[in-house]
Every structure is written in C-alpha cells, then in structure tokens.
Design a protein around this motif. Structure first.
Motif, short mmCIF file in Angstrom:
data_model
loop_
_atom_site.label_atom_id
_atom_site.label_comp_id
_atom_site.label_asym_id
_atom_site.label_seq_id
_atom_site.Cartn_x
_atom_site.Cartn_y
_atom_site.Cartn_z
N VAL A 1 1.22 -0.52 -0.09
CA VAL A 1 -0.17 0.25 0.18
C VAL A 1 1.03 1.04 0.25
O VAL A 1 1.71 1.81 0.77
CB VAL A 1 -1.08 -0.17 1.28
N LEU A 2 0.36 2.28 -0.61
CA LEU A 2 1.60 3.29 -1.15
C LEU A 2 0.26 4.37 -0.84
O LEU A 2 -0.44 4.61 -1.71
CB LEU A 2 2.12 3.82 -2.52
N LEU A 3 0.55 5.37 0.17
CA LEU A 3 -0.23 6.34 0.49
C LEU A 3 0.12 7.74 -0.04
O LEU A 3 1.71 8.05 0.57
CB LEU A 3 -0.37 6.44 1.98
N GLU A 4 -0.24 8.28 -0.92
CA GLU A 4 -0.18 9.39 -1.42
C GLU A 4 1.49 9.54 -1.98
O GLU A 4 1.97 10.74 -1.33
CB GLU A 4 -0.14 10.20 -0.61
N PRO A 5 1.33 8.22 -2.73
CA PRO A 5 3.20 8.41 -3.20
C PRO A 5 3.45 10.05 -4.37
O PRO A 5 2.58 10.47 -4.41
CB PRO A 5 3.17 7.34 -4.17
N GLU A 6 4.77 10.59 -4.08
CA GLU A 6 5.28 11.71 -4.58
C GLU A 6 5.95 11.14 -6.56
O GLU A 6 5.20 12.50 -6.86
CB GLU A 6 5.55 12.20 -3.62
N LEU B 1 -2.73 1.83 -4.43
CA LEU B 1 -1.90 3.40 -4.39
C LEU B 1 -3.29 4.40 -4.06
O LEU B 1 -4.24 4.18 -4.67
CB LEU B 1 -2.18 3.98 -5.97
N ILE B 2 -2.89 5.18 -2.94
CA ILE B 2 -3.69 6.00 -2.46
C ILE B 2 -3.62 7.36 -2.95
O ILE B 2 -2.80 7.52 -2.08
CB ILE B 2 -4.07 5.46 -0.83
N GLU B 3 -4.81 8.36 -3.04
CA GLU B 3 -4.44 9.12 -4.00
C GLU B 3 -4.57 10.45 -2.89
O GLU B 3 -5.03 9.95 -1.39
CB GLU B 3 -5.84 9.57 -4.37
N PRO B 4 -3.77 11.52 -2.67
CA PRO B 4 -4.30 12.08 -3.72
C PRO B 4 -2.87 11.32 -4.21
O PRO B 4 -1.39 11.45 -3.32
CB PRO B 4 -3.25 13.81 -3.79
N MET B 5 -1.67 11.63 -5.62
CA MET B 5 -0.52 11.36 -6.15
C MET B 5 -0.08 12.09 -6.87
O MET B 5 -0.57 13.21 -7.36
CB MET B 5 -1.00 10.05 -7.09
N GLY B 6 1.60 12.32 -6.59
CA GLY B 6 2.07 13.42 -7.22
C GLY B 6 2.56 13.29 -8.78
O GLY B 6 3.40 14.13 -9.45
N ILE C 1 -6.71 2.00 -6.95
CA ILE C 1 -6.20 3.32 -7.42
C ILE C 1 -7.48 3.64 -6.17
O ILE C 1 -8.44 3.40 -6.47
CB ILE C 1 -6.56 4.19 -8.13
N TYR C 2 -7.19 4.27 -4.91
CA TYR C 2 -8.53 4.74 -3.63
C TYR C 2 -8.34 6.48 -3.92
O TYR C 2 -7.10 6.62 -4.02
CB TYR C 2 -8.47 3.60 -3.07
#
Length: 163
Positions: free
Chosen positions: A5-10, A31-36, A59-60
């Motif tokens: 799980v990636l929380l808000e990857p940039e 993948l958890i929004e917001p993403m960069g 994607i969430y």
C-alpha cells in the motif's frame, strides 16, 4: 498474496519501480490518492519497464476510501518512528504493508491508531530513511522469505552457458 500500500506517493519513478517489484513477488499494489503524478505518467511506465501491464493494482480516492473498500484490514505500517523491527514480525498470508509518501511518511495520526503494527528497518547513525522503492523491496522479500518464496522462481539459469 502480499499487498503493498502506497499512501500518497509523490515520485513516479519510485512507484514504477515498486510496481515492478510487486510483479516480481506476486504482490498487489494499492495506490492511495492524492498522488504526485498521474498513473499513465511516462516515468512510472519507464521505471516499471514492460511489467506495468502485468501489475495487479487498485487506486483509491483517499485513505478512508481504502479502509472502506478493504474492511477489517490492519496494515503493517513501515515507518522510521516504530519500536518494532520488520524482521521480528510473523507476516500472515495476504498481509498488507503500507508506506507513506516520500517527503513525510505515514501521518502520525494514522500511526497511533495501531502502534503494534508499526515496523521499521534498522539504519546506521542519523540516516533518516531509505528510498521508498528499496524499503518496499526489503519488506516484500522478507514476507516472501517467511512464506517459503511460494510461487517464486528460486533457481536461475545462465543465458549462454550452463552451470
């Protein structure tokens, strides 16, 4: 199946690299929004090489959305602030391991909800953290090792010569 799980990857290149690692170990990527970046970003695909189409991902819209769509999930949270070391955990089948965004990690408001599931990678001196892709690989292969590398190829062959 392992769930990363990636929380808000940039950084798109990190996410592409992590996607490739997920394909290699048979993990699902959340993948958890917001993403960069946008998921079709060429840097994501370049880092994931030709594996992106083999990646199982979802994607969430937000962390609450992730929790709502995965009821009962209690992710392990990779953080430099943890008291427990990642290799001391016995990871269950279908576990979730969550990583925070590159610039700030997982918010403390989330960490304090389940401190016993916060785990860290030991580091020397005053090093703050590892690259996100490297951290995911450390956890992914520890989980795979604990489960006997089930489903993974453990024997490599030479291309031109033989052993």
């Amino acid at each position: 199946m392992l769930n990363i799980v990636l929380l808000e990857p940039e950084i798109p290149a990190n996410t592409g690299n992590i996607g490739r690692t997920c394909v290699a170990v048979g993990a699902k990527l959340h993948l958890i929004e917001p993403m960069g970046f946008v998921i079709n970003d060429k840097q994501v695909k370049r880092a994931g090489l030709d594996y992106w189409d083999k990646l199982d991902y979802q994607i969430y819209d937000s962390y609450p959305d992730f929790l709502r769509l995965n009821p009962g999930v209690r992710p392990y949270m990779a953080t430099t602030k943890a008291k427990h070391i990642y290799s001391d955990v016995n990871y269950e089948e279908n576990c979730y391991v969550m990583f925070g965004k590159e610039s700030a990690g997982i918010p403390e408001e989330i960490l304090v909800t389940d401190p016993e599931r916060c785990v860290r990678i030991p580091m020397f001196g005053d090093i703050r953290s590892l690259n996100l892709g490297n951290s995911v690989a450390v956890f992914a292969y520890e989980v795979a090792r604990q489960h006997g590398f089930t489903g993974l190829s453990t024997q490599g062959d030479l291309h031109r010569l033989s052993w």
